[in-house]
Design a protein around this motif. Sequence first.
Motif, PDB file in Angstrom:
ATOM      1  N   ALA A  91      -7.755   1.136  -1.793  1.00 48.36           N
ATOM      2  CA  ALA A  91      -6.314   0.925  -1.625  1.00 48.36           C
ATOM      3  C   ALA A  91      -5.629   2.075  -0.900  1.00 48.36           C
ATOM      4  CB  ALA A  91      -5.654   0.714  -2.990  1.00 48.36           C
ATOM      5  N   VAL A  92      -6.211   3.272  -0.939  1.00 50.78           N
ATOM      6  CA  VAL A  92      -5.557   4.439  -0.332  1.00 50.78           C
ATOM      7  C   VAL A  92      -6.429   5.077   0.755  1.00 50.78           C
ATOM      8  CG1 VAL A  92      -4.524   6.702  -0.758  1.00 50.78           C
ATOM      9  CG2 VAL A  92      -4.317   4.902  -2.487  1.00 50.78           C
ATOM     10  N   GLU A  93      -7.667   5.395   0.376  1.00 49.84           N
ATOM     11  CA  GLU A  93      -8.509   6.132   1.315  1.00 49.84           C
ATOM     12  C   GLU A  93      -8.821   5.295   2.553  1.00 49.84           C
ATOM     13  OE1 GLU A  93     -11.863   8.091  -0.497  1.00 49.84           O
ATOM     14  OE2 GLU A  93     -12.920   8.279   1.402  1.00 49.84           O
ATOM     15  N   TRP A  94      -9.243   4.061   2.347  1.00 46.25           N
ATOM     16  CA  TRP A  94      -9.590   3.232   3.504  1.00 46.25           C
ATOM     17  C   TRP A  94      -8.406   3.021   4.452  1.00 46.25           C
ATOM     18  CZ3 TRP A  94     -13.251  -1.245   1.453  1.00 46.25           C
ATOM     19  CH2 TRP A  94     -14.413  -0.650   0.934  1.00 46.25           C
ATOM     20  N   PRO A  95      -7.219   2.636   3.938  1.00 53.81           N
ATOM     21  CA  PRO A  95      -6.091   2.450   4.874  1.00 53.81           C
ATOM     22  C   PRO A  95      -5.716   3.726   5.622  1.00 53.81           C
ATOM     23  CG  PRO A  95      -5.594   1.449   2.752  1.00 53.81           C
ATOM     24  CD  PRO A  95      -6.875   2.211   2.569  1.00 53.81           C
ATOM     25  N   LEU A  96      -5.830   4.896   4.943  1.00 51.80           N
ATOM     26  CA  LEU A  96      -5.461   6.139   5.617  1.00 51.80           C
ATOM     27  C   LEU A  96      -6.514   6.532   6.650  1.00 51.80           C
ATOM     28  CD1 LEU A  96      -3.996   8.341   2.709  1.00 51.80           C
ATOM     29  CD2 LEU A  96      -2.766   7.033   4.450  1.00 51.80           C
ATOM     30  N   PRO A 113      -1.598  -1.667   0.353  1.00 46.10           N
ATOM     31  CA  PRO A 113      -0.434  -1.412  -0.496  1.00 46.10           C
ATOM     32  C   PRO A 113       0.318  -0.156  -0.071  1.00 46.10           C
ATOM     33  CG  PRO A 113      -2.457  -0.864  -1.674  1.00 46.10           C
ATOM     34  CD  PRO A 113      -2.869  -1.492  -0.380  1.00 46.10           C
ATOM     35  N   LYS A 114       1.660  -0.180  -0.237  1.00 40.66           N
ATOM     36  CA  LYS A 114       2.452   1.013   0.064  1.00 40.66           C
ATOM     37  C   LYS A 114       2.568   1.899  -1.160  1.00 40.66           C
ATOM     38  CE  LYS A 114       5.784  -1.270   3.127  1.00 40.66           C
ATOM     39  NZ  LYS A 114       7.209  -1.717   3.158  1.00 40.66           N
ATOM     40  N   GLY A 115       2.554   1.232  -2.309  1.00 42.00           N
ATOM     41  CA  GLY A 115       2.770   1.979  -3.545  1.00 42.00           C
ATOM     42  C   GLY A 115       1.795   1.569  -4.627  1.00 42.00           C
ATOM     43  N   ILE A 116       1.314   2.564  -5.362  1.00 41.82           N
ATOM     44  CA  ILE A 116       0.357   2.311  -6.440  1.00 41.82           C
ATOM     45  C   ILE A 116       0.880   2.988  -7.693  1.00 41.82           C
ATOM     46  CG2 ILE A 116      -1.945   2.959  -7.252  1.00 41.82           C
ATOM     47  CD1 ILE A 116      -2.522   2.713  -4.059  1.00 41.82           C
ATOM     48  N   LEU A 117       0.864   2.259  -8.790  1.00 40.74           N
ATOM     49  CA  LEU A 117       1.306   2.847 -10.046  1.00 40.74           C
ATOM     50  C   LEU A 117       0.119   3.057 -10.972  1.00 40.74           C
ATOM     51  CD1 LEU A 117       3.777   3.722 -11.795  1.00 40.74           C
ATOM     52  CD2 LEU A 117       3.737   1.428 -12.772  1.00 40.74           C
ATOM     53  N   LEU A 118      -0.155   4.319 -11.279  1.00 43.37           N
ATOM     54  CA  LEU A 118      -1.201   4.643 -12.247  1.00 43.37           C
ATOM     55  C   LEU A 118      -0.540   4.754 -13.611  1.00 43.37           C
ATOM     56  CD1 LEU A 118      -3.017   7.545 -10.319  1.00 43.37           C
ATOM     57  CD2 LEU A 118      -3.631   5.114 -10.359  1.00 43.37           C
ATOM     58  N   GLU A 123       4.017  -0.498   8.005  1.00 42.35           N
ATOM     59  CA  GLU A 123       2.615  -0.787   7.720  1.00 42.35           C
ATOM     60  C   GLU A 123       1.721   0.153   8.521  1.00 42.35           C
ATOM     61  OE1 GLU A 123       0.807  -4.920   8.224  1.00 42.35           O
ATOM     62  OE2 GLU A 123       2.619  -5.226   7.018  1.00 42.35           O
ATOM     63  N   ASN A 124       0.694   0.662   7.877  1.00 45.90           N
ATOM     64  CA  ASN A 124      -0.245   1.560   8.542  1.00 45.90           C
ATOM     65  C   ASN A 124       0.399   2.786   9.174  1.00 45.90           C
ATOM     66  OD1 ASN A 124      -2.756   0.075   8.141  1.00 45.90           O
ATOM     67  ND2 ASN A 124      -1.754  -1.488   9.376  1.00 45.90           N
ATOM     68  N   SER A 125       1.471   3.289   8.540  1.00 47.44           N
ATOM     69  CA  SER A 125       2.120   4.482   9.082  1.00 47.44           C
ATOM     70  C   SER A 125       1.510   5.741   8.488  1.00 47.44           C
ATOM     71  CB  SER A 125       3.619   4.450   8.769  1.00 47.44           C
ATOM     72  OG  SER A 125       3.810   4.476   7.367  1.00 47.44           O
ATOM     73  N   GLY A 126       0.547   5.573   7.572  1.00 42.63           N
ATOM     74  CA  GLY A 126      -0.119   6.739   7.029  1.00 42.63           C
ATOM     75  C   GLY A 126       0.616   7.391   5.872  1.00 42.63           C
ATOM     76  N   VAL A 127       1.567   6.674   5.278  1.00 42.27           N
ATOM     77  CA  VAL A 127       2.250   7.205   4.093  1.00 42.27           C
ATOM     78  C   VAL A 127       2.011   6.265   2.907  1.00 42.27           C
ATOM     79  CG1 VAL A 127       4.467   7.840   3.045  1.00 42.27           C
ATOM     80  CG2 VAL A 127       4.037   8.339   5.463  1.00 42.27           C
ATOM     81  N   VAL A 128       1.497   6.815   1.834  1.00 47.25           N
ATOM     82  CA  VAL A 128       1.259   6.027   0.625  1.00 47.25           C
ATOM     83  C   VAL A 128       1.908   6.747  -0.545  1.00 47.25           C
ATOM     84  CG1 VAL A 128      -0.481   5.039  -0.907  1.00 47.25           C
ATOM     85  CG2 VAL A 128      -0.978   5.291   1.511  1.00 47.25           C
ATOM     86  N   VAL A 129       2.515   5.981  -1.429  1.00 43.51           N
ATOM     87  CA  VAL A 129       3.134   6.580  -2.602  1.00 43.51           C
ATOM     88  C   VAL A 129       2.328   6.213  -3.844  1.00 43.51           C
ATOM     89  CG1 VAL A 129       5.267   6.886  -3.899  1.00 43.51           C
ATOM     90  CG2 VAL A 129       5.380   6.231  -1.491  1.00 43.51           C
ATOM     91  N   ILE A 130       1.938   7.228  -4.588  1.00 44.85           N
ATOM     92  CA  ILE A 130       1.265   6.991  -5.861  1.00 44.85           C
ATOM     93  C   ILE A 130       2.183   7.522  -6.948  1.00 44.85           C
ATOM     94  CG2 ILE A 130      -0.742   7.511  -7.308  1.00 44.85           C
ATOM     95  CD1 ILE A 130      -2.387   7.924  -4.794  1.00 44.85           C
ATOM     96  N   ALA A 131       2.507   6.664  -7.909  1.00 47.07           N
ATOM     97  CA  ALA A 131       3.353   7.109  -9.017  1.00 47.07           C
ATOM     98  C   ALA A 131       2.538   7.054 -10.300  1.00 47.07           C
ATOM     99  CB  ALA A 131       4.582   6.227  -9.129  1.00 47.07           C
ATOM    100  N   ALA A 132       2.947   7.838 -11.283  1.00 44.41           N
ATOM    101  CA  ALA A 132       2.227   7.843 -12.557  1.00 44.41           C
ATOM    102  C   ALA A 132       3.208   7.784 -13.713  1.00 44.41           C
ATOM    103  CB  ALA A 132       1.369   9.108 -12.675  1.00 44.41           C
TER     104      ALA A 132
END
Length: 267
Positions: free
Chosen positions: A32-37, A51-56, A150-159
């Motif tokens: 979800a993160v490494e491959w798209p980046l 995905p743009k955002g992932i919630l852990l 999309e595919n701009s290289g920015v991903v948000v991970i929240a916890a």
Amino acid sequence: PSALREVLLEVPNVRWDDIGGLEDVKQELREAVEWPLKYPEAFMGLGITPPKGILLYGPPGTGKTLLAKAVANESEANFIAIKGPEVLSKWVGESEKNIREIFRKARQAAPTVIFIDEIDAIAPRRGTDVNRVTDRLINQLLTEMDGIQENSGVVVIAATNRPDIIDPALLRPGRFDRLILVPAPDEKARLEIFKVHTRKVPLAEDVNLEELAKRTEGYTGADIEAVVREAAMLAMRRALQEGIIRPGMKADEIRRKVKVTMKDFEE
Ligand code: ATP
């Protein structure tokens, strides 16, 4: 602007191998993160929207921060970490501007992983909180998330430890639409975590990590790290008392002469 100096770009040094257990979570984050980046063209080529955002979510001390750092590092991405409560307390009045600034910085430094720890502090269900600041913050955060190309290289991970109190607007498609549980470790995972944290610790022959994993039901990764540290401290106190460690002695020699025993762990 004064608070912004704390919005630091870092390149974390946590590797996948530094995280014990959580194999499914690691794999999901890889995809979800490494491959798209790493391979944005592959996603475009195959018509997949990452995905743009992932919630852990999950109990405290189970490795959520560690996972976010590892995925940034392993993706060769920059890392910006912010904490919900800090944003609120330090940035009152400046909050929306600062959220904008974080995303601007992230775009500029892309590929970037933005990590928002304790997101429940800035994004509790609206209406349940008298604090208008949080409302404006969520709106700004949502605007920024909606604006991520999309595919701009920015991903948000929240916890969060409290997924139940998060504003549902954050969980809509195109926002934090990937929810990943980071559970407390089972026996097998606890063994892996013990292995990670004893990598650099000189263990006596009698130390049985399997046994320790069995006997630490209910311990999180953070608890296990603390157990290992305390056990090593006991060994150090003993060695100092017995005069085995002397000033000027090198680490290698100490490693040969001082061992952490099963009893140290039990204590
Ligand atoms: P919180 O919800 O309290 O922020 P968290 O889930 O983000 O906790 P981390 O900050 O990632 O937890 O973990 C705290 C420390 O516990 C880590 O620095 C690490 O040393 C240890 N730890 C936790 N989980 C693991 C794990 N699965 N493998 C190895 N170490 C772990």
